[in-house]
Scaffold this motif. Structure first.
Motif, PDB file in Angstrom:
ATOM      1  N   THR A  28      -3.644  -6.025   7.600  1.00 37.14           N
ATOM      2  CA  THR A  28      -2.754  -4.949   7.185  1.00 37.14           C
ATOM      3  C   THR A  28      -1.539  -5.000   8.111  1.00 37.14           C
ATOM      4  O   THR A  28      -1.665  -5.299   9.294  1.00 37.14           O
ATOM      5  CB  THR A  28      -3.418  -3.565   7.270  1.00 37.14           C
ATOM      6  N   GLU A  50      -1.047  -5.093   2.613  1.00 38.90           N
ATOM      7  CA  GLU A  50      -2.258  -5.816   2.994  1.00 38.90           C
ATOM      8  C   GLU A  50      -2.142  -7.249   2.522  1.00 38.90           C
ATOM      9  O   GLU A  50      -1.469  -7.536   1.531  1.00 38.90           O
ATOM     10  CB  GLU A  50      -3.519  -5.155   2.429  1.00 38.90           C
ATOM     11  N   LEU A 105       0.828  -1.205   0.000  1.00 34.60           N
ATOM     12  CA  LEU A 105       0.000   0.000   0.000  1.00 34.60           C
ATOM     13  C   LEU A 105       0.861   1.252   0.000  1.00 34.60           C
ATOM     14  O   LEU A 105       0.489   2.269  -0.580  1.00 34.60           O
ATOM     15  CB  LEU A 105      -0.929   0.002   1.215  1.00 34.60           C
TER      16      LEU A 105
END
Length: 143
Positions: free
Chosen positions: A135, A119, A109
């Motif tokens: 995450t 993630e 991310l």
């Protein structure tokens, strides 16, 4: 910004086997199967120690899959930095997985100089339903 991997599945699997042999104490259970821009896929082949009563894979095993997968997606893009460490990992268990192979797709991310955020989406290998989602944040040591 498109991320370009610098490690392929073979290099990641070799790194895990050499630097983290404890992952495969009871036989090889984690295998990176695909690497692409900003993403990897890692497979879990569970054995009896990964199961819990009720005919499912244990929560700690799902957590480990998410952590190893997120670590691998970061390493795939920064290189074999053994001292990159997990600083946080949040997981949501969504469905009871079958007691068989799992597939985990991990995506970056954010990739900075000191921190990376990824993630992890875990699926039964032969299904489309999301089993767990996590995450994770990793601290990247200075070069």
């Amino acid at each position: 910004m498109e991320l370009t991997p610098i490690m392929d599945p073979e290099a990641l699997n070799r790194f895990l086997e050499e630097d983290f042999p404890q992952l495969h104490t009871d036989g090889k259970v984690f295998e990176v199967t695909n690497v692409a821009a900003g993403t990897i896929v890692i497979r879990l082949l569970p054995n009896d120690r990964h199961l819990r009563p009720g005919g499912t894979i244990s929560g700690p095993t799902l957590f480990a899959l998410a952590d190893v997968g997120a670590y691998c997606v970061v390493l795939a893009h920064i290189g074999a930095v053994a001292l990159a460490v997990t600083t946080s990992l949040n997981i949501n268990f969504l469905r009871k997985p079958r007691p068989g192979p799992l597939s985990c797709t991990c995506k970056i991310l954010k990739l900075g100089k000191r921190l990376a955020v990824a993630e992890a989406s875990i699926f039964d290998e032969d299904g489309d339903d999301l089993v767990a989602h996590a995450t994770a944040t990793y601290s990247i040591p200075p070069r």
